[in-house]
Scaffold this active site. Structure first.
Site, short mmCIF file in Angstrom:
data_model
loop_
_atom_site.label_atom_id
_atom_site.label_comp_id
_atom_site.label_asym_id
_atom_site.label_seq_id
_atom_site.Cartn_x
_atom_site.Cartn_y
_atom_site.Cartn_z
N GLU A 1 0.86 -1.19 0.00
CA GLU A 1 0.00 0.00 0.00
C GLU A 1 0.89 1.24 0.00
OE1 GLU A 1 -0.82 -2.10 2.86
OE2 GLU A 1 -2.70 -2.98 2.15
N TYR B 1 8.03 2.26 -7.37
CA TYR B 1 7.40 0.95 -7.51
C TYR B 1 7.05 0.65 -8.97
CZ TYR B 1 6.98 1.41 -2.44
OH TYR B 1 7.24 1.59 -1.11
#
Ligand SMILES: CC(C)(COP(=O)(O)OP(=O)(O)OC[C@H]1O[C@@H](n2cnc3c(N)ncnc32)[C@H](O)[C@@H]1OP(=O)(O)O)[C@@H](O)C(=O)NCCC(=O)NCCS
Length: 140
Positions: free
Chosen positions: A98, A110
């Site tokens: 998350e 990411y």
């Protein structure tokens, strides 16, 4: 990460996050059999750290941070790639995390590593209240 690293890790954590993990939280998580915790060091000092919780073939990245003084030198990318490799060796094939939806720096990191947004957790974070993006990397 060893117990000797935890004081420095928690100090970085307090500098960066509005709701930091405590030293005890790191120690308890690190000592569990189904987690991986790593640090990157520069001159014997902790420059960054990452943690993952493992559940069979699934991993959940719970912590990623780089000391503000050590950023933009590839350390964040290196620790995430390293923890994915270690997880793969333990049988993990799919990993999620998350991230605050306004944290464009972490999201860019990411995405560079191959994570993709697959969902939203509404109001997941406090201080400030904010949605989380759920990002996955499948088939490591
Ligand atoms: C996110 C974080 C770990 C990145 O660490 P870092 O060591 O500075 O990142 P790297 O130098 O390895 O950069 C890797 C990639 O991340 C992205 N990135 C890193 N800093 C960036 C910035 N300031 N702006 C835009 N993209 C950035 C880029 O895609 C970069 O690849 P590139 O160098 O080819 O452009 C660091 O900024 C941090 O600790 N942030 C606060 C804590 C946090 O948000 N953790 C994640 C919680 S989910």
């Amino acid at each position: 990460m060893t117990v000797d690293d935890i004081a420095q890790v928690a100090e970085i954590e307090r500098q960066i996050f509005s709701i930091p993990w405590s030293e005890k939280a790191f120690r308890d998580s690190m000592e569990s059999d189904n987690t991986i915790y790593i640090v990157a060091k520069e001159n014997d000092n902790v420059a960054g750290y990452a943690g993952m919780y493992l559940s069979f073939e699934e991993g959940n990245i719970t912590n990623v941070a780089v000391n503000p003084l050590s950023r933009r030198k590839g350390i964040g990318e290196k620790i995430v790639r390293d923890i994915l490799n270690r997880a793969y060796e333990k049988g993990v094939r799919d990993v999620f995390l998350e991230v605050r939806e306004t944290n464009s720096v972490a999201i860019a990191l990411y995405e560079k590593i191959g994570f993709k947004e697959e969902g939203i957790r509404k109001n997941f974070y406090d201080k400030p209240r904010e949605n989380a993006l759920i990002m996955w990397k499948h088939n490591l």
